[in-house]
Design an enzyme around this catalytic site. Structure first.
Site, PDB file in Angstrom:
ATOM      1  N   GLU A 382      17.747  21.860  50.211  1.00  0.00           N
ATOM      2  CA  GLU A 382      18.769  22.554  49.410  1.00  0.00           C
ATOM      3  C   GLU A 382      19.068  23.926  50.003  1.00  0.00           C
ATOM      4  O   GLU A 382      19.442  24.862  49.290  1.00  0.00           O
ATOM      5  CB  GLU A 382      18.330  22.705  47.947  1.00  0.00           C
ATOM      6  CG  GLU A 382      18.201  21.394  47.212  1.00  0.00           C
ATOM      7  CD  GLU A 382      19.553  20.769  46.885  1.00  0.00           C
ATOM      8  OE1 GLU A 382      20.300  21.332  46.080  1.00  0.00           O
ATOM      9  OE2 GLU A 382      19.842  19.710  47.451  1.00  0.00           O
TER      10      GLU A 382
HETATM   11  C1  LIG Z   1      11.516  16.440  52.500  1.00  0.00           C
HETATM   12  C2  LIG Z   1      12.953  16.721  52.769  1.00  0.00           C
HETATM   13  C3  LIG Z   1      13.910  16.130  51.967  1.00  0.00           C
HETATM   14  C4  LIG Z   1      15.264  16.350  52.215  1.00  0.00           C
HETATM   15  N1  LIG Z   1      16.201  15.727  51.430  1.00  0.00           N
HETATM   16  C5  LIG Z   1      17.518  15.824  51.772  1.00  0.00           C
HETATM   17  C6  LIG Z   1      18.509  15.082  51.066  1.00  0.00           C
HETATM   18  O1  LIG Z   1      18.216  14.356  50.104  1.00  0.00           O
HETATM   19  N2  LIG Z   1      19.793  15.153  51.476  1.00  0.00           N
HETATM   20  C7  LIG Z   1      20.171  15.939  52.537  1.00  0.00           C
HETATM   21  O2  LIG Z   1      21.352  15.965  52.854  1.00  0.00           O
HETATM   22  N3  LIG Z   1      19.260  16.673  53.209  1.00  0.00           N
HETATM   23  C8  LIG Z   1      17.940  16.640  52.854  1.00  0.00           C
HETATM   24  N4  LIG Z   1      17.006  17.360  53.551  1.00  0.00           N
HETATM   25  C9  LIG Z   1      17.428  18.167  54.678  1.00  0.00           C
HETATM   26  C10 LIG Z   1      17.370  19.653  54.424  1.00  0.00           C
HETATM   27  O3  LIG Z   1      18.319  20.033  53.468  1.00  0.00           O
HETATM   28  C11 LIG Z   1      17.586  20.343  55.784  1.00  0.00           C
HETATM   29  O4  LIG Z   1      16.468  20.086  56.567  1.00  0.00           O
HETATM   30  C12 LIG Z   1      17.789  21.814  55.643  1.00  0.00           C
HETATM   31  O5  LIG Z   1      19.021  22.104  55.029  1.00  0.00           O
HETATM   32  C13 LIG Z   1      17.755  22.525  56.997  1.00  0.00           C
HETATM   33  O6  LIG Z   1      18.647  21.972  57.872  1.00  0.00           O
HETATM   34  P1  LIG Z   1      18.178  21.517  59.340  1.00  0.00           P
HETATM   35  O7  LIG Z   1      17.044  20.598  59.202  1.00  0.00           O
HETATM   36  O8  LIG Z   1      19.354  21.045  60.087  1.00  0.00           O
HETATM   37  O9  LIG Z   1      17.623  22.831  60.011  1.00  0.00           O
HETATM   38  P2  LIG Z   1      18.427  23.893  60.860  1.00  0.00           P
HETATM   39  O10 LIG Z   1      19.709  24.187  60.193  1.00  0.00           O
HETATM   40  O11 LIG Z   1      18.489  23.396  62.266  1.00  0.00           O
HETATM   41  O12 LIG Z   1      17.485  25.138  60.737  1.00  0.00           O
HETATM   42  C14 LIG Z   1      16.381  25.411  61.597  1.00  0.00           C
HETATM   43  C15 LIG Z   1      15.944  26.845  61.338  1.00  0.00           C
HETATM   44  O13 LIG Z   1      17.008  27.758  61.678  1.00  0.00           O
HETATM   45  C16 LIG Z   1      17.318  28.587  60.566  1.00  0.00           C
HETATM   46  N5  LIG Z   1      18.761  28.875  60.545  1.00  0.00           N
HETATM   47  C17 LIG Z   1      19.783  27.982  60.635  1.00  0.00           C
HETATM   48  N6  LIG Z   1      20.983  28.615  60.546  1.00  0.00           N
HETATM   49  C18 LIG Z   1      20.713  29.929  60.375  1.00  0.00           C
HETATM   50  C19 LIG Z   1      21.522  31.112  60.224  1.00  0.00           C
HETATM   51  N7  LIG Z   1      22.868  31.032  60.212  1.00  0.00           N
HETATM   52  N8  LIG Z   1      20.908  32.294  60.074  1.00  0.00           N
HETATM   53  C20 LIG Z   1      19.538  32.385  60.089  1.00  0.00           C
HETATM   54  N9  LIG Z   1      18.720  31.317  60.241  1.00  0.00           N
HETATM   55  C21 LIG Z   1      19.301  30.099  60.379  1.00  0.00           C
HETATM   56  C22 LIG Z   1      16.901  27.797  59.371  1.00  0.00           C
HETATM   57  O14 LIG Z   1      16.642  28.649  58.271  1.00  0.00           O
HETATM   58  C23 LIG Z   1      15.647  27.117  59.869  1.00  0.00           C
HETATM   59  O15 LIG Z   1      14.552  27.981  59.769  1.00  0.00           O
HETATM   60  C24 LIG Z   1      15.661  17.197  53.287  1.00  0.00           C
HETATM   61  C25 LIG Z   1      14.670  17.813  54.078  1.00  0.00           C
HETATM   62  C26 LIG Z   1      13.338  17.592  53.834  1.00  0.00           C
HETATM   63  C27 LIG Z   1      12.328  18.266  54.702  1.00  0.00           C
END
Ligand SMILES: Cc1cc2nc3c(=O)[nH]c(=O)nc-3n(C[C@H](O)[C@H](O)[C@H](O)COP(=O)(O)OP(=O)(O)OC[C@H]3O[C@@H](n4cnc5c(N)ncnc54)[C@H](O)[C@@H]3O)c2cc1C
Lengths: 404, 121
Positions: A382
């Site tokens: 989220e």
């Molecule tokens: C157990 C679990 C359940 C989940 N369930 C769902 C679900 O039901 N539906 C769904 O759609 N998703 C789901 N997710 C996904 C989750 O919402 C994403 O993993 C999360 O939003 C982060 O996105 P990402 O993995 O692409 O990480 P990234 O966006 O690649 O982030 C990697 C790191 O970079 C940082 N970062 C990225 N952009 C910025 C910025 N502009 N400024 C500063 N820092 C930044 C982030 O904070 C993070 O620390 C789930 C994840 C988990 C682990």
């Protein structure tokens, strides 16, 4: 304006959900974590009791009230939801996310679906039927925090759309009867090209390719979904064509996704608070019984426990404010982001402090060790902690012409 | 027997409950508990359901100390009996209030579901 007194109704909801958490969730908590799965028989029994995870099940927003009384009561669905979620998080966050119901898929259908879609997708959850789930699929290998990176495509064809792409980390994605899927009709349009579709289980070209093995909330299913030339009929475009065409700059799939967060972030925050409280209560009890009553150990313990209590209370107040604003219809994007950022962080901090106080016994097959693993995810999904800060900063500085 | 539950008075509904529980005591075997129902609004009244050793007895008023008290309107009460109203949902939306042991209230709901109530719907 300020009252921290729970109403009778709120107090009741807290009590019954706590009862459920203590007597139904906790007894299977460690076992479900070990199995990496909530037992099916348990889910069936719970479903028959009519217990579901639905963010719209509170506060009479749209029920046909049998006795027709009190039409104009104050909306309090968001407040009831955070009160209940804290208890569910206290019971077991992974099991909480696995309770039958539309789950995170509910809010977008509720807020953006046509009346026909709401009826079709939300009425399938019933205690007289087998347990069912909804899901919400936004995240992709190249799009998570940055929603504009969505690559799943939706190509318009006769009678519908053809979806191609991959989604990852989708809670209940494999077991869901339908999934709200975000895709783009044209990447060059950016956010305006985003659309949300409700894709039903069994649709040809839609499959679940893998379940993730995670550090925490192991009993909660986290799925990878694949769409290969998957045809989705027009009726499953969330909100219908007109919804997106009304205004050129009108609500895109992006808006659908974002609007949902303002309601769901406080719920996620309150589950994190429940996790922290569970670790804290356990540890407090142990320190009371086992620690020497004087000396540096005792002082150190009291200090850590006081910190934990402070963190939990502060997180709860931020969360209640965000939920209250949503109930009275005020914009709450900033408050929702703040409570989520704060609660996600303190849940980890509190669990770490508790593990420190427990010493080695806390490390093996122990509920606090499990809570610590479970807590991390609440700082990620989220919207990560960093993203919550970004949202907060935007809300704060936009009025001053500072674009973050 | 094609009478809808809402056509029964609360008193008659209780007679039906007693009759059904006595006819098939299996689901209530081993239970020793007093449920109290405070019916509010129209048809206001207090009833107790005494379950002991596989026997069911309905009493008016408060002859015994209840283990669990449920408070609701008459029409919701009837809907709840036959499963038209979900107890958990009624509780969450504030239609049903429970005092005492909440676990017993939940148990009661799943117990009532073991009886076939289709003739009353
Ligand atoms: C157990 C679990 C359940 C989940 N369930 C769902 C679900 O039901 N539906 C769904 O759609 N998703 C789901 N997710 C996904 C989750 O919402 C994403 O993993 C999360 O939003 C982060 O996105 P990402 O993995 O692409 O990480 P990234 O966006 O690649 O982030 C990697 C790191 O970079 C940082 N970062 C990225 N952009 C910025 C910025 N502009 N400024 C500063 N820092 C930044 C982030 O904070 C993070 O620390 C789930 C994840 C988990 C682990």
């Amino acid at each position: 304006m300020i009252s921290f007194q729970l109403s009778d109704h709120q107090q009741q909801v807290k009590e019954i959900v706590h009862w459920f958490a203590e007597n139904e969730m906790r007894p299977i908590s460690m076992e479900a974590d070990r199995l990496g799965k909530v037992p099916d028989e348990w889910l069936e029994r719970i479903n028959q009791l009519g217990i579901q995870l639905s963010t719209s099940s509170f506060g009479g927003d749209k029920q046909k009230s049998g006795s027709g009384e009190k039409k104009k009561t104050e909306r309090q669905g968001n407040r009831l939801a955070v009160i209940a979620s804290e208890e569910l998080g206290w019971g077991d966050p992974a099991i909480a996310l696995t309770l039958p119901g539309p789950g995170l898929g509910g809010p977008p259908v509720q807020s953006s679906g046509t009346p026909e879609q709401k009826e079709r997708f939300l009425s399938i959850f019933s205690r007289d039927e087998p347990p069912r789930w909804g899901a919400y699929a936004l995240t992709e290998p190249d799009a998570g925090s940055d929603v504009s990176g969505i690559r799943t495509t939706a190509k318009k064809v006769e009678g519908g759309y053809v979806l191609n792409g991959q989604k990852i980390f989708i809670t209940n994605g494999g077991r869901a009867s339908w999934v709200v899927v975000f895709a783009t009709i044209d990447r060059s349009l950016g956010r305006a090209g985003h659309r949300a579709f409700v894709v039903e289980k069994g649709t040809p070209g839609f499959s679940c390719t893998r379940l993730a093995h995670k550090m925490g909330i192991r009993a909660s299913e986290t799925a990878e979904l694949l769409f290969e030339d998957c045809f989705v009929p027009d009726e499953n475009l969330l909100g219908g064509e007109e919804y997106y065409q009304a205004k050129a700059s009108g609500p895109s799939g992006f808006r659908v996704a974002m609007k949902t967060f303002d309601n769901t972030r406080p719920i996620v925050a309150s589950m994190a608070i429940g996790i922290a409280r569970a670790a804290y209560e356990y540890t407090l009890d142990l320190v009371r019984r086992e620690y020497p009553k004087q000396g540096s150990f005792y002082h150190r313990a009291s200090e850590l426990l006081a910190d934990a209590e402070l963190d939990i209370e502060a997180a709860r107040l931020l969360t209640w404010e965000a939920a209250w604003k949503a109930d009275i219809g005020q914009p709450n994007a900033k408050e929702a982001a703040m409570c989520k950022a704060y609660a996600g962080k303190i849940a980890l901090d509190v669990c770490a402090k508790c593990l420190e106080l427990l010493g080695p016994i806390g490390l093996e097959q122990h509920i606090v060790e499990k809570l610590y693993r479970d807590a991390k995810i609440f700082d990620i999904f989220e919207g990560t902690n960093q993203i919550q800060h970004l949202v907060t900063a935007r809300q704060l500085y936009e009025p001053h012409g500072v674009r973050v | 027997m094609a009478k809808n539950i809402q056509e029964y008075t609360v008193d008659e509904a209780w007679e039906e409950i007693e009759k059904n529980l006595q006819a098939d005591p299996k689901p209530i075997e081993g239970l020793n508990v007093v449920y109290q129902y405070d019916i509010t609004g129209e048809e206001e009244g207090t009833y107790q359901l005494h379950l002991s050793d596989g026997k069911a007895k309905v009493e008016k008023g408060t002859p015994a100390e209840p283990d669990c008290t449920l408070q609701m309107g008459a029409s919701d009460f009837k809907d709840l009996l036959v499963g038209n109203l979900n107890g958990t949902a009624a509780f969450m939306s504030g239609k049903l209030k429970v005092k005492g042991d909440i676990g017993l209230a939940i148990k009661l709901e799943s117990l009532l579901r073991k009886y076939d109530t289709s003739q009353y719907k």
